[in-house]
Design an enzyme around this catalytic site. Structure first.
Site, PDB file in Angstrom:
ATOM      1  N   GLU A   3       5.948   0.621   5.931  1.00 21.46           N
ATOM      2  CA  GLU A   3       5.420  -0.382   5.664  1.00 21.46           C
ATOM      3  C   GLU A   3       6.166  -1.119   5.232  1.00 21.46           C
ATOM      4  O   GLU A   3       6.853  -0.228   4.200  1.00 21.46           O
ATOM      5  CB  GLU A   3       4.040  -0.762   5.578  1.00 21.46           C
ATOM      6  CG  GLU A   3       3.583  -1.994   4.591  1.00 21.46           C
ATOM      7  CD  GLU A   3       2.036  -1.934   4.246  1.00 21.46           C
ATOM      8  OE1 GLU A   3       1.129  -1.356   4.295  1.00 21.46           O
ATOM      9  OE2 GLU A   3       1.625  -2.760   3.962  1.00 21.46           O
TER      10      GLU A   3
ATOM     11  N   GLU B 216      -2.174   4.034   6.931  1.00 19.60           N
ATOM     12  CA  GLU B 216      -0.679   3.474   6.698  1.00 19.60           C
ATOM     13  C   GLU B 216      -0.056   4.215   5.236  1.00 19.60           C
ATOM     14  O   GLU B 216       0.466   3.692   5.095  1.00 19.60           O
ATOM     15  CB  GLU B 216      -1.303   1.938   6.253  1.00 19.60           C
ATOM     16  CG  GLU B 216      -1.763   1.056   7.058  1.00 19.60           C
ATOM     17  CD  GLU B 216      -2.231  -0.009   6.222  1.00 19.60           C
ATOM     18  OE1 GLU B 216      -2.188  -0.666   5.496  1.00 19.60           O
ATOM     19  OE2 GLU B 216      -2.647  -1.362   7.333  1.00 19.60           O
TER      20      GLU B 216
ATOM     21  N   CYS C  31       0.132  -9.115   3.074  1.00 22.94           N
ATOM     22  CA  CYS C  31       0.609  -8.699   2.185  1.00 22.94           C
ATOM     23  C   CYS C  31       2.164  -8.397   2.341  1.00 22.94           C
ATOM     24  O   CYS C  31       3.005  -8.702   0.868  1.00 22.94           O
ATOM     25  CB  CYS C  31       0.455  -7.075   1.615  1.00 22.94           C
ATOM     26  SG  CYS C  31       0.625  -6.529   3.445  1.00 22.94           S
ATOM     27  N   CYS C  32       2.591  -8.445   3.642  1.00 24.11           N
ATOM     28  CA  CYS C  32       4.047  -8.510   3.834  1.00 24.11           C
ATOM     29  C   CYS C  32       5.426  -9.103   3.702  1.00 24.11           C
ATOM     30  O   CYS C  32       6.379  -9.153   2.527  1.00 24.11           O
ATOM     31  CB  CYS C  32       5.306  -7.335   4.741  1.00 24.11           C
ATOM     32  SG  CYS C  32       3.815  -5.864   4.816  1.00 24.11           S
TER      33      CYS C  32
ATOM     34  N   CYS D 193       6.109  -3.317   2.699  1.00 21.90           N
ATOM     35  CA  CYS D 193       5.585  -3.068   1.337  1.00 21.90           C
ATOM     36  C   CYS D 193       6.187  -1.469   0.598  1.00 21.90           C
ATOM     37  O   CYS D 193       5.822  -1.778  -0.595  1.00 21.90           O
ATOM     38  CB  CYS D 193       4.175  -3.660   1.099  1.00 21.90           C
ATOM     39  SG  CYS D 193       3.687  -5.431   1.830  1.00 21.90           S
TER      40      CYS D 193
ATOM     41  N   ASP E 111      -9.846   1.012  -8.937  1.00 18.09           N
ATOM     42  CA  ASP E 111      -9.576   0.613  -8.672  1.00 18.09           C
ATOM     43  C   ASP E 111      -9.272   1.332  -6.753  1.00 18.09           C
ATOM     44  O   ASP E 111      -8.514   2.324  -7.185  1.00 18.09           O
ATOM     45  CB  ASP E 111      -8.702  -0.599  -8.672  1.00 18.09           C
ATOM     46  CG  ASP E 111      -8.670  -1.507  -7.487  1.00 18.09           C
ATOM     47  OD1 ASP E 111      -9.538  -2.495  -7.271  1.00 18.09           O
ATOM     48  OD2 ASP E 111      -8.615  -2.006  -6.050  1.00 18.09           O
ATOM     49  N   GLY E 112      -9.921   0.702  -5.916  1.00 17.24           N
ATOM     50  CA  GLY E 112      -9.234   2.072  -4.887  1.00 17.24           C
ATOM     51  C   GLY E 112      -8.046   1.590  -4.029  1.00 17.24           C
ATOM     52  O   GLY E 112      -7.181   2.317  -4.242  1.00 17.24           O
ATOM     53  N   HIS E 113      -7.375   0.753  -4.650  1.00 17.84           N
ATOM     54  CA  HIS E 113      -6.007  -0.178  -4.459  1.00 17.84           C
ATOM     55  C   HIS E 113      -5.775  -0.608  -5.533  1.00 17.84           C
ATOM     56  O   HIS E 113      -5.088  -1.068  -6.230  1.00 17.84           O
ATOM     57  CB  HIS E 113      -5.810  -0.901  -3.790  1.00 17.84           C
ATOM     58  CG  HIS E 113      -4.186  -1.322  -2.980  1.00 17.84           C
ATOM     59  ND1 HIS E 113      -3.420  -0.964  -4.141  1.00 17.84           N
ATOM     60  CD2 HIS E 113      -4.077  -1.943  -1.628  1.00 17.84           C
ATOM     61  CE1 HIS E 113      -2.574  -1.350  -2.805  1.00 17.84           C
ATOM     62  NE2 HIS E 113      -2.939  -1.995  -1.951  1.00 17.84           N
TER      63      HIS E 113
ATOM     64  N   HIS F 127     -10.587  -4.333  -3.749  1.00 18.47           N
ATOM     65  CA  HIS F 127      -9.590  -4.666  -4.516  1.00 18.47           C
ATOM     66  C   HIS F 127      -9.926  -5.842  -5.747  1.00 18.47           C
ATOM     67  O   HIS F 127      -9.005  -6.755  -6.311  1.00 18.47           O
ATOM     68  CB  HIS F 127      -8.288  -5.597  -3.392  1.00 18.47           C
ATOM     69  CG  HIS F 127      -8.614  -4.762  -2.708  1.00 18.47           C
ATOM     70  ND1 HIS F 127      -9.369  -4.028  -1.174  1.00 18.47           N
ATOM     71  CD2 HIS F 127      -7.184  -4.158  -1.772  1.00 18.47           C
ATOM     72  CE1 HIS F 127      -8.844  -3.591  -0.239  1.00 18.47           C
ATOM     73  NE2 HIS F 127      -7.595  -3.312  -0.956  1.00 18.47           N
TER      74      HIS F 127
ATOM     75  N   HIS G 127      -2.417   6.618   1.841  1.00 12.98           N
ATOM     76  CA  HIS G 127      -1.756   5.186   1.741  1.00 12.98           C
ATOM     77  C   HIS G 127      -0.360   5.287   1.073  1.00 12.98           C
ATOM     78  O   HIS G 127      -0.488   5.021  -0.204  1.00 12.98           O
ATOM     79  CB  HIS G 127      -2.201   3.692   1.540  1.00 12.98           C
ATOM     80  CG  HIS G 127      -2.146   2.870   1.533  1.00 12.98           C
ATOM     81  ND1 HIS G 127      -1.603   2.130   0.977  1.00 12.98           N
ATOM     82  CD2 HIS G 127      -3.320   2.042   3.048  1.00 12.98           C
ATOM     83  CE1 HIS G 127      -1.860   0.079   1.055  1.00 12.98           C
ATOM     84  NE2 HIS G 127      -2.573   0.535   2.687  1.00 12.98           N
TER      85      HIS G 127
END
Lengths: 643, 643
Positions: free
Chosen positions: A326, A310, A406-407, A328, A182-184, A132, A258
């Site tokens: 989620e 997720e 995160c949320c 988010c 990036d992976g995310h 991240h 995701h």
């Protein structure tokens, strides 16, 4: 290329102003305490401490997730939006001090990330797949842009430009550069924002680079893993679709993996498609939009039907109780919808924004602003959440804070910035996307036109506008006619206006004069909604929706065993606004039948159909977003009905 | 104490003889190959090889689960029952050779377990919690008893007596003894069987010891773990209920934990309660029986609604698609029911045996005998099984063999021994529990009474008996009147017999003469079954049952999306015996409605209820046990119905 110019919006809406006060008075201070490890009983965040350690001002070890820094970034971003609606000098000073700290934690070459600075120095950019680094950078960029736009202060913006300038040397096609991503996903959408305020084209190009090379073969995450000495196949969940890198983005037919990563990426893609007039990217966005909203989205605008990863699962797989949905992810869907709307003035995008902001996003926050849902199921049987491992992600009550937090900051920044979704100007047309009471000013041609909107949304579709151009002007205003509307009427100064309806918007072209009054009436009826028959989980069931608000039944109103209720298919459903209940909600009620066993069956688990009877009863439904504010109990959005 | 004497039963039933041939001709040879690693493409079992290595006749390492030996034991047991129905000298010789091998693998002190002998010598009895040493012993005891009873050969029986004599020195209240028990119950029920054939009271006492101390505090598994140097709280799933040792057995109010372990233990408890006339144990058994069959059992007699821990979850939590419902668990339920029946002549026990043997047990075996289900859900959407991690235990097609191969040999031994469930004698009354065509001889008082039963069960409730006492005798025969029966008639020699009906049995007391003909007619009607409203998963749904056979709908007969079907609540359902289909099954069909979208809705995922229509259609239902024999597709037992 058509870009919506940023609208200054002043909210006056009673529904949203309450939420914004909550963010200002409860969420932001609470989260500040959390970031500083001052919440008793909650797991310490360590986020601010990590920065102090990275800045060399405190001794200690890094603690938290690899993306712990991003909680600080999201907090700053929420603060920025909040300052926009109400200046707060003390809060701004606190924020400035954090920004100073961030500056001191930044490395001489521009690098910023406390995990690698403190815990694994020398290992930067060795595990983009999992760690991240660019994601965290992206959140700081978003924070920097927001804080600059609101306060005019450039310090964080400069920090992040320095960071990106450094990143731009590391990533690219050059021989010594990393051809990776990036992976995310997150930095992609942030870079476009940064480009907009700085007009630095390198930032846009970097976003484009990250998007264009994603999913290339040989796979970057394989190459990267080999370099680390890891086996590539040991990758998380053994599937690159988790991070939407299983295929080049333009070859992705359906949304997978995701859900938050997906919609963050789709947001960047739509924004890039617009900036670059990239037709193939635009088509990809539309295809993925259709897949998500027509095959993989809950009625509440929740997305991500699987806990594992997720993630999205597959078309029409929308279990109400096992869903991840989620907070988010629904927020990311709002970001994406806004960019789709910039691509094309089509009401479907506003419909999804509306569905999300009145349902699956704000369901994530307790009405008093102190607790949060990460997971937002449409059906809860608390015993399952407590006793079944496959339901372990489901909570029957909101939680004070999360290890992976995160949320809460994400919902805070959405609420604080809700005004930015209401209006836009495109091709000299002033668009009204949402019916949130507020004031703005459109620039139509070279004329400034002030517009004041009053409404009692989401409880009434009766909306008033006062138009005040600086001088009389010929121009077009466009009003979104929601997908849930059965009809509408639009009067200007008491007379029916001539409207052209196209793709979900009613366009009114005329000469606008000072003090023109527009009355848009969109009757809100109580709708019995059904799902496409392929969505098996909802077979034989209806959900109640009134305007954009999706309803649910709770145990506290309807007794135990909501599954035993069947709503009568044809009987009248009544509405009643209850000011005292749940901060004021429209309550629905009507006739239902409850299945019960006849007394002579005893304790039998199975019996002949003649051994059960149905008794007349009534049901009460409340808005979904307000569920779980009166203690723990069963809840369901979808209810059986003899349609 | 009343014990059912072992009935010699000769099956003539077309339904069960086919299954028994399958076990003899397909399953037993196939499993023998599997035990010897001769199945191409299947993971090697290594089970026989482990014995050779333990016997010092081959070099190598132990491979497989800690309980791998038990597959050999279950195979021998199935062979024994199979030899009872049809002698097979070659098979018997093979079996004798395996028994010789087992003898050579036994240690001088009587110990028998290839895992500890080969892999961890010196570590015997250090991890009863996880490592199944007594469980494996229990299966060999069962095999030894069965093989002795059928062949009269004592070799394996002697091996196992030697083993148990040794175990009896290790476990007990003595200072140097282990006051403990196995994590997986099995030896308890086996020891009682061994006591019956040997009349050695120590074996009964040892079973009683294991049952009585289970769940004591301080907890044996804690003490044992500490001795090993492990942290007790690291125990599997962090809960002792997994192995039903969270409480002393008499304090257990509901069935919990691993379903197979539970029912194996309940079987031993019921058998002990009977042998020892133990009232508190009897009450416990009845309480747990009521809990399982009235709150936690599927319509198919499947038990274990949760994959995690292969376990019971909580009352009325009976999801049709997520269930574990292991074949072995339903088989264990049959064992338990038989022991409950020995405690009390009550039709409910026979009802559950019948429900299990015609539904949730034989669903585990492909009609051709070559593939097996471990998990027997009542609803399958193959895409979920393939794409959702939470459904990863669900298979849409039977599998050739399993790494953990407990179910295939277990179903083999149940089928091979099915005759033992049909009759019993108790208090000089000859009981007929099941309507499986067969011949037996009751000993009523001192008179031998031959009884021949013919029937076409489970397709017809029209059953004939010929009674042949060696001399005319006054006596009582009792016939189970199934719970599904709406009525019955019982004629003797063409005249209505005087019957006394009590707790699910019709008792006929008279003088029986040579050649008496009994005609029992229990009309089988097609029943629309419903579940108790607390079983939420089945709300608004019916399941079809005819006699003991539970039906299901398959995609191959009804098209895709079974959830879109609703069976008409009041229309006639027709039956038709199809000899060609699935080895001959009664097929049900009737009227249904299918929900479809109107064409003008386009691709919408959600719509108003008026935008869907229902079209008339028909449905076809087949017996549940025969599902997944015609390729892969959706299946459901419970179907929506406008009751």
């Amino acid at each position: 290329m058509t870009v919506h110019s940023k609208q200054q919006v002043k909210l006056t809406d009673s529904f949203w102003c309450r939420y914004q006060s909550l963010v200002r008075e409860k969420v932001i201070p609470y989260q500040w305490q959390a970031l500083n490890d001052q919440i008793e009983g909650a797991a310490p965040s360590h986020a601010i401490k990590n920065f102090r350690i990275a800045a060399g001002e405190e001794e200690g070890e890094f603690h938290g997730f690899v993306f712990q820094d991003s909680d600080v970034a999201k907090w700053i971003e929420a603060v920025a939006y909040s300052l926009e609606t109400e200046r707060d000098l003390e809060l701004e000073r606190t924020c400035d001090e954090v920004i100073d700290l961030i500056g001191r934690a930044q490395q001489p070459d521009g690098y910023l990330n406390t995990y690698y600075t403190v815990k694994e120095p020398g290992k930067r950019w060795t595990n983009l797949r999992d760690n991240h680094e660019l994601y965290v950078g992206g959140h700081f960029i978003e924070a920097a842009v927001a804080y600059y736009e609101v306060t005019g202060k450039k310090k964080l913006l400069n920090i992040m430009c320095q960071f990106v300038d450094y990143v731009d040397t590391i990533f690219g096609d050059g021989e010594d550069q990393i051809r990776g991503y990036d992976g995310h996903q997150e930095i992609e959408l942030a870079l476009i924002k940064l480009y907009r305020v700085t007009e630095e084209v390198r930032y846009l190009k970097l976003a484009q680079f990250f998007i264009d090379i994603r999913g290339e073969q040989p796979h970057f995450f394989n190459l990267e893993a080999e370099k680390r000495g890891d086996k590539p196949h040991r990758w998380f969940h053994d599937s690159y679709s988790y991070s939407q890198s299983h295929l080049p983005v333009r070859e992705q037919e359906v949304a997978s993996g995701h859900a938050v990563r997906a919609v963050y990426m789709f947001t960047a893609m739509a924004d890039l498609a617009n900036e670059l007039d990239d037709e193939s990217l635009k088509k990809t966005c539309q295809r993925l939009w259709n897949n998500v909203t027509q095959k993989q989205m809950y009625l509440t605008a929740g997305i991500g039907s699987a806990e594992f990863g997720e993630a999205f699962s597959f078309d029409y797989d929308l279990p109400n109780d096992l869903s991840y949905t989620e907070t988010c992810a629904s927020i990311g869907l709002v970001f994406w919808a806004q960019k789709m709307l910039a691509l094309e003035a089509n009401g479907v995008y506003g419909d999804v924004i509306e569905r999300a902001i009145y349902n699956g996003t704000i369901s994530g926050i307790q009405l008093d602003g102190t607790k949060f849902f990460y997971v937002n199921p449409l059906e809860v049987w608390p015993k399952q959440a407590y006793h079944r491992h496959d339901y372990k992600h489901v909570k029957a009550e909101r939680q004070p804070w999360f290890g992976c937090a995160c949320c809460p900051p994400n919902i805070a920044r959405l609420i604080a910035s809700i005004g930015s979704y209401v209006y836009s100007v495109r091709d000299h047309i002033g668009f009204v996307h949402l019916y949130i009471a507020s004031a703005t000013a459109f620039t139509l041609g070279d004329t400034r036109v002030e517009v004041a909107q009053t409404s009692n949304f989401p409880w009434s579709g009766d909306i008033q506008f006062t138009v005040n151009p600086e001088r009389s002007v010929e121009g077009t205003l466009a009003f979104r006619i929601p997908g849930w509307a059965r009809s509408f009427s639009l009067m200007v100064n008491g007379e029916e206006a001539h409207t052209q309806v196209s793709k979900g918007y009613a366009y009114v072209t005329r000469t606008w004069n000072q003090g023109d009054e527009i009355h848009l009436d969109i009757p809100m009826e109580i709708e019995r909604m059904v799902a496409h028959p392929n969505a098996k989980a909802n077979a034989g069931k209806i959900a109640l929706q009134r305007g954009p608000v999706v309803y649910c039944l709770e145990q506290v109103d309807n007794g135990e065993n909501l599954a035993s209720l069947e709503i009568n298919g044809d009987s009248l459903i009544e509405e009643r606004f209850d000011e005292e209940l749940l901060n004021g909600v429209m309550v629905l009620s009507g006739k239902a039948k409850r299945t019960e066993v006849t007394s002579d069956v005893g304790q039998a688990l199975y019996m002949r159909s003649e051994d059960v009877i149905t008794n007349e009863t009534t049901f009460t439904a409340i808005p979904y977003y307000a569920w779980a504010n009166r203690g723990e109990g069963e809840m369901t959005v979808w209810v059986r009905s003899n349609m």
